[in-house]
Design an enzyme around this catalytic site. Structure first.
Site, PDB file in Angstrom:
ATOM      1  N   THR A   1      59.092  61.441  -9.005  1.00  0.00           N
ATOM      2  CA  THR A   1      58.699  60.777  -7.770  1.00  0.00           C
ATOM      3  C   THR A   1      57.251  61.100  -7.391  1.00  0.00           C
ATOM      4  OG1 THR A   1      59.385  62.625  -6.368  1.00  0.00           O
ATOM      5  CG2 THR A   1      61.070  60.966  -6.912  1.00  0.00           C
ATOM      6  N   SER A   2      56.713  60.320  -6.481  1.00  0.00           N
ATOM      7  CA  SER A   2      55.347  60.595  -6.007  1.00  0.00           C
ATOM      8  C   SER A   2      55.258  61.971  -5.367  1.00  0.00           C
ATOM      9  CB  SER A   2      54.919  59.515  -5.011  1.00  0.00           C
ATOM     10  OG  SER A   2      54.790  58.263  -5.648  1.00  0.00           O
TER      11      SER A   2
ATOM     12  N   GLY B   1      50.817  34.278   1.894  1.00  0.00           N
ATOM     13  CA  GLY B   1      51.462  33.841   3.122  1.00  0.00           C
ATOM     14  C   GLY B   1      52.946  33.599   2.900  1.00  0.00           C
TER      15      GLY B   1
ATOM     16  N   GLY C   1      68.131  65.246  -9.821  1.00  0.00           N
ATOM     17  CA  GLY C   1      67.130  64.226 -10.083  1.00  0.00           C
ATOM     18  C   GLY C   1      65.782  64.887 -10.283  1.00  0.00           C
TER      19      GLY C   1
ATOM     20  N   ILE D   1      48.453  37.552   0.980  1.00  0.00           N
ATOM     21  CA  ILE D   1      47.469  36.502   0.701  1.00  0.00           C
ATOM     22  C   ILE D   1      48.166  35.168   0.443  1.00  0.00           C
ATOM     23  CG2 ILE D   1      45.791  35.703  -1.029  1.00  0.00           C
ATOM     24  CD1 ILE D   1      44.848  38.652  -1.215  1.00  0.00           C
TER      25      ILE D   1
ATOM     26  N   SER E   1      68.475  62.682 -15.755  1.00  0.00           N
ATOM     27  CA  SER E   1      68.887  62.666 -14.344  1.00  0.00           C
ATOM     28  C   SER E   1      70.406  62.675 -14.190  1.00  0.00           C
ATOM     29  CB  SER E   1      68.337  61.432 -13.633  1.00  0.00           C
ATOM     30  OG  SER E   1      66.930  61.484 -13.550  1.00  0.00           O
ATOM     31  N   GLU E   2      70.855  63.316 -13.107  1.00  0.00           N
ATOM     32  CA  GLU E   2      72.277  63.408 -12.785  1.00  0.00           C
ATOM     33  C   GLU E   2      72.478  63.123 -11.306  1.00  0.00           C
ATOM     34  OE1 GLU E   2      73.259  66.904 -16.099  1.00  0.00           O
ATOM     35  OE2 GLU E   2      73.738  67.235 -13.982  1.00  0.00           O
TER      36      GLU E   2
ATOM     37  N   ARG F   1      54.898  59.604 -18.054  1.00  0.00           N
ATOM     38  CA  ARG F   1      54.162  59.270 -16.838  1.00  0.00           C
ATOM     39  C   ARG F   1      52.924  58.433 -17.139  1.00  0.00           C
ATOM     40  NH1 ARG F   1      55.470  65.320 -14.584  1.00  0.00           N
ATOM     41  NH2 ARG F   1      57.520  64.758 -13.758  1.00  0.00           N
TER      42      ARG F   1
ATOM     43  N   GLU G   1      60.814  58.682 -13.387  1.00  0.00           N
ATOM     44  CA  GLU G   1      59.996  59.575 -14.224  1.00  0.00           C
ATOM     45  C   GLU G   1      59.117  60.491 -13.375  1.00  0.00           C
ATOM     46  OE1 GLU G   1      58.486  58.431 -17.969  1.00  0.00           O
ATOM     47  OE2 GLU G   1      59.840  56.730 -18.164  1.00  0.00           O
TER      48      GLU G   1
END
Length: 382
Positions: free
Chosen positions: A366-367, A340, A132, A338, A127-128, A244, A364
């Protein structure tokens, strides 16, 4: 045929990883998160256990585990500390795998063996600042000068940049060739002109350091190229396919750890005279959380099984990463809910898990990129 059953050896290794995570990693996880403390001592112990060279052949200092075993170890570590799991995943699925698959015997002897034995840490430098998700558009350049390659550029978001002993660096050798001009290089720490930047102050994974890396007229021997000119992009992408699976395993581990804490708390916390787990609203949450973790784990196991049997797993690894990291974020949020108000404080741990989970949807691949990878594969092979 894809099988879900772990054999006795895999189960024993899983137990070893779980015991080590609970006894050696968990007690200091909150402290390391608060102080952004790099886990050098724990990594040394992981190396002694063979967990920093899990899938590397014993011929090159590794443990010789299959990818499915690797996923169980990463999951167990992630259940208590995703920061350490990140470092271990990068070392195993990116650094070691690239060196073993594409490196020369001389490179394996010099770099892979100490990496697999946990004596040397590696950093994956793709990455740079301006490259990316689009790894074809690298601005870091390399040119041959006699018997040396000269590298100039900047890498961003590099895991373990300050503690790594070697950098696996991807650089453009001929911009006219576009991605076919990208090459892969080994740069040793301390090489003149190779300088890590300041450590990033991150929301999560705070004991896994992340820094930029600057390369100014960095000279390395010609023999430090991995593969040939033009192989770099292929090496980077194939590495990320396995990477991944590691991050998907991390997502499952984070989710499982948060679920375990939420389930335990729901049995202990009382409202209206009964444990909150007796309330239908909480039961629905718990059921959904358990179901999603099981589904995510199956996707991870399928991808790992395919990889272990030398079958294409490009789409499956993306499916595993996309789903596992998505549910990791959902489940950690529900775990906080849960708990709280207690879920919002460090003492109860789930707030750290929620922070740690977010980046799994980013690094690694993105979605958004995983959706593209999956769709393209479906269209191509339909």
């Amino acid at each position: 045929m894809f099988s879900l059953n772990l054999n006795e050896t895999q189960i024993e290794i899983q137990r070893l990883a779980r015991t080590f995570a609970q006894e050696e990693i968990a007690p200091t996880a909150v402290h390391r998160d608060i102080h952004s403390e790099f886990p050098a001592e724990i990594l040394s112990k992981l190396g002694e256990l063979g967990f920093l060279g899990m899938t590397v052949s014993p011929d090159w200092g590794g443990s010789g585990f299959d990818p499915l075993t690797f996923t169980t170890v990463i999951e167990e570590i992630s259940r208590v500390d995703a920061s350490i799991a990140t470092i271990a995943s990068v070392q195993n699925s990116l650094i070691n795998w690239i060196l073993e698959t594409f490196g020369t015997d001389a490179q394996k002897e010099k770099y892979l063996i100490p990496c697999a034995e946990g004596r040397l840490l590696g950093a994956y430098c793709l990455s740079e600042p301006e490259a990316g998700s689009d790894a074809r558009d690298l601005k870091t350049k390399a040119h041959l000068d006699g018997n040396e390659w000269v590298i100039n550029g900047t890498k961003n978001w590099i895991t373990s940049a300050q503690h790594a002993g070697i950098y696996i660096v991807f650089a453009q050798t001929n911009i006219d060739l576009k991605h076919k001009g990208i090459a892969c290089f080994i740069v040793e720490k301390g090489t003149p002109g190779a300088e890590p930047g300041l450590k990033e102050d991150k929301m999560g994974l705070r004991s896994s350091e992340t820094s930029s890396l600057g390369f100014t007229n960095v000279r390395i021997p010609a023999e430090n190229m991995i593969g040939n000119v033009g192989d770099g992009f292929y090496i980077a992408m194939k590495g990320l396919t396995g990477g991944r699976i590691g991050i998907a395993s991390q997502g499952v581990g984070i989710a499982q750890g948060a679920f375990d804490l939420a389930l335990k708390y729901s049995k202990e916390r009382h409202t209206m005279g009964v444990p909150i787990c007796d309330h239908q609203a909480i039961q629905i949450k718990l059921a959904q959380m358990s179901m999603k973790i099981s589904a995510a784990r199956l996707l991870v196991q399928k991808a790992a099984w395919l990889k272990g049997n030398n079958m294409d797993c490009n789409r499956e690894s993306s499916e595993a990463k996309l789903y596992a990291t998505t549910i990791a974020n959902e489940i950690t949020r529900e775990a906080v809910q849960i708990h709280g108000g207690y879920g919002y404080v460090r003492e109860y741990i789930v707030e750290r898990m929620m922070r740690d989970a977010k980046v799994t949807e980013i690094y690694e691949g993105t979605s958004e990129i995983q959706h593209i990878v999956i769709a393209r594969d479906l269209i191509k092979n339909s």
